[in-house]
Design a protein around this motif. Structure first.
Motif: not given
Length: 462
Positions: A66-67, A79-81, A299-303, A305-311
């Protein structure tokens, strides 16, 4: 059948499709929900609690999948999800406990002359069908607050997920539907017209919305026609006040972790305005820029990453437009301000004019505008000048000063020596003014989703 296509906002990759719900289907869903409502109202509290615990267990069993799905569709770093899914598990379990604590009262009628022999008690009953309108920024966590609270109180619920990132939420919704009575939990997918229809339909007893102030006003206006209850948690423009005696490194860290690197800046309770007292202004800005430079965008799926793409790319474009407006008003860009598709580098602005109209508006992205002040009373005035009143923060080593400032801030919550991007599920969360006035939390929402009935037994003490 119309469908909503869901894409990874960073890559454009298609992640899945969900069927869209037209107006006739929405009306039919609400009609079926009346049957689910009767079933939930007849379900004992201990069974409602068991239902919510079973859902929490199922989420826990699939939490990593799910994350990852949530990160892919939403853009928040993995990590945030993970933290968001863990929060949803706690929320479902928290409301399971609240389901068994819907207490009534015994009210002494001997306080009224002539009524001494009578007995009065109150009982809590469900409101009816609750429409839960869920935003894109924290869809799993905020869905849990709304749906679990409704079910805990014995209501049926019709949920509208965010159309840009519905996949993780609808997967959890399927778990709830498996556990709940038929039609006690249903999902409709659509845009603003779907939300507005739910607000207008007489079969809906209450609407709970987390979203923009503009959306909240429209939902409230449409709901007024049937006098349904409306619970609104809306926009924010949180101020962080840094006094001359503050630890500037910690204050800068609060901005970085609570704004630039939390939810990609797309949080209603993120730090959105920073006021720094003149003696420490330059040291604070140096610390903020240095810490911002260490953030990794990607890339938001990389451990890592601190900031991913906006929506969405359009969302990133709107944020950059706001940055350019602040610069045109006299602010100076000292970090970031670069956009690539849906990605925006964390941005720091200084010398921001406190009277800039753009400074008063909510910027929904990784941007930290910094203004200067001389006297703490001036900082309080500037913070309160916003039409929003969600959270605020104060950095100072003087606890009396901190509490004095906190008392005068017209907001729903104040954090002392920390970031405003703080939400614990057992605290009341919400704000004043254009933020909506509502408070959401496991001890509050379940009560709000009930109504009190008074029962009087005449001559009970004859």
């Amino acid at each position: 059948m119309a469908v909503v296509t869901v894409r990874n906002p960073g890559t454009g990759e298609v992640l899945g499709e969900v069927p869209a719900t037209d107006a006739a289907q929405v009306a039919a869903t609400v009609e079926r929900a009346q049957q689910g409502q009767r079933a939930m109202a007849a379900t004992p509290a201990h069974e409602r609690a068991d239902l919510l615990r079973r859902v929490a267990d199922r989420i826990e069993a699939e939490r990593e999948d799910l994350a990852r799905l949530l990160a892919a569709e939403n853009g928040k770093p993995i990590q945030q999800t993970r933290g968001e899914v863990e929060a949803a598990i706690r929320i479902f379990r928290g409301y399971a406990g609240e389901a068994t604590r819907l207490f009534g009262r015994q009210i002494p009628l001997d306080a009224v002359p002539g009524l001494e022999q009578h007995l009065a008690v109150t009982v809590r009953e469900p409101l009816g069908v609750v429409a839960a309108l869920v935003p894109f920024n924290y869809p799993v966590e905020l869905y849990a607050h709304k749906a679990a609270a409704a079910l805990a109180a014995g209501n049926a619920v019709v949920v509208q997920p965010p159309s840009r990132c519905p996949l993780a939420m609808t997967r959890i919704a399927a778990m709830v539907q498996d556990a709940a009575p038929a039609y006690a939990h249903q999902v409709v997918v659509g845009g603003p017209q779907t939300s507005q229809q739910l607000a207008e339909l007489p079969g809906i007893a209450a609407v709970t919305l987390t979203g923009s102030t503009a959306a909240g006003r429209e939902i409230a206006r449409r709901a007024a026609g049937t006098l349904k209850k409306v619970f609104l948690e809306l926009g924010g423009n949180d101020a962080l006040i840094v006094c001359a005696d503050a630890d500037v490194e910690e204050a800068a860290r609060a901005v970085v972790l609570g704004r630039l690197a939390r939810g990609n800046g797309q949080i209603c309770c993120a730090v959105k305005r920073v006021y720094v007292q003149s003696p420490v202004h330059d040291a604070f800005v140096d610390a903020l820029v240095a810490q911002t430079a260490k953030l990794t965008v990607g890339d938001q799926l990389l451990e890592s990453t601190d900031v991913g793409p906006l929506i969405a790319e359009e969302a990133a474009g709107r944020v950059l437009d706001a940055v350019r407006t602040l610069v045109a008003d006299g602010a100076r860009l000292v970090a970031g301000g670069i956009r690539s598709r849906a990605f925006l580098d964390p941005t720091v602005l200084v010398d921001v004019p406190a009277d800039s109209p753009a400074f008063a508006e909510e910027i929904f992205g990784p941007v930290a505008p910094v203004a200067r002040f001389d006297d703490p009373d001036e900082a309080v005035r500037l913070a309160n000048a916003s039409p929003y009143g969600l959270h605020a923060a104060v950095f100072t080593r003087d606890i009396s000063r901190a509490l004095s400032i906190a008392r005068r801030l017209d907001v729903g919550g104040v954090v002392i020596n920390g970031s405003t991007a703080l939400r614990a599920e057992n605290l009341p969360f919400g704000g004043t003014k254009d933020t909506g006035g509502y408070r959401e939390g496991i001890h509050d929402t379940v009560l709000d989703f009930t109504r009190q009935k008074t029962v009087v037994v005449m001559d009970a003490f004859r």
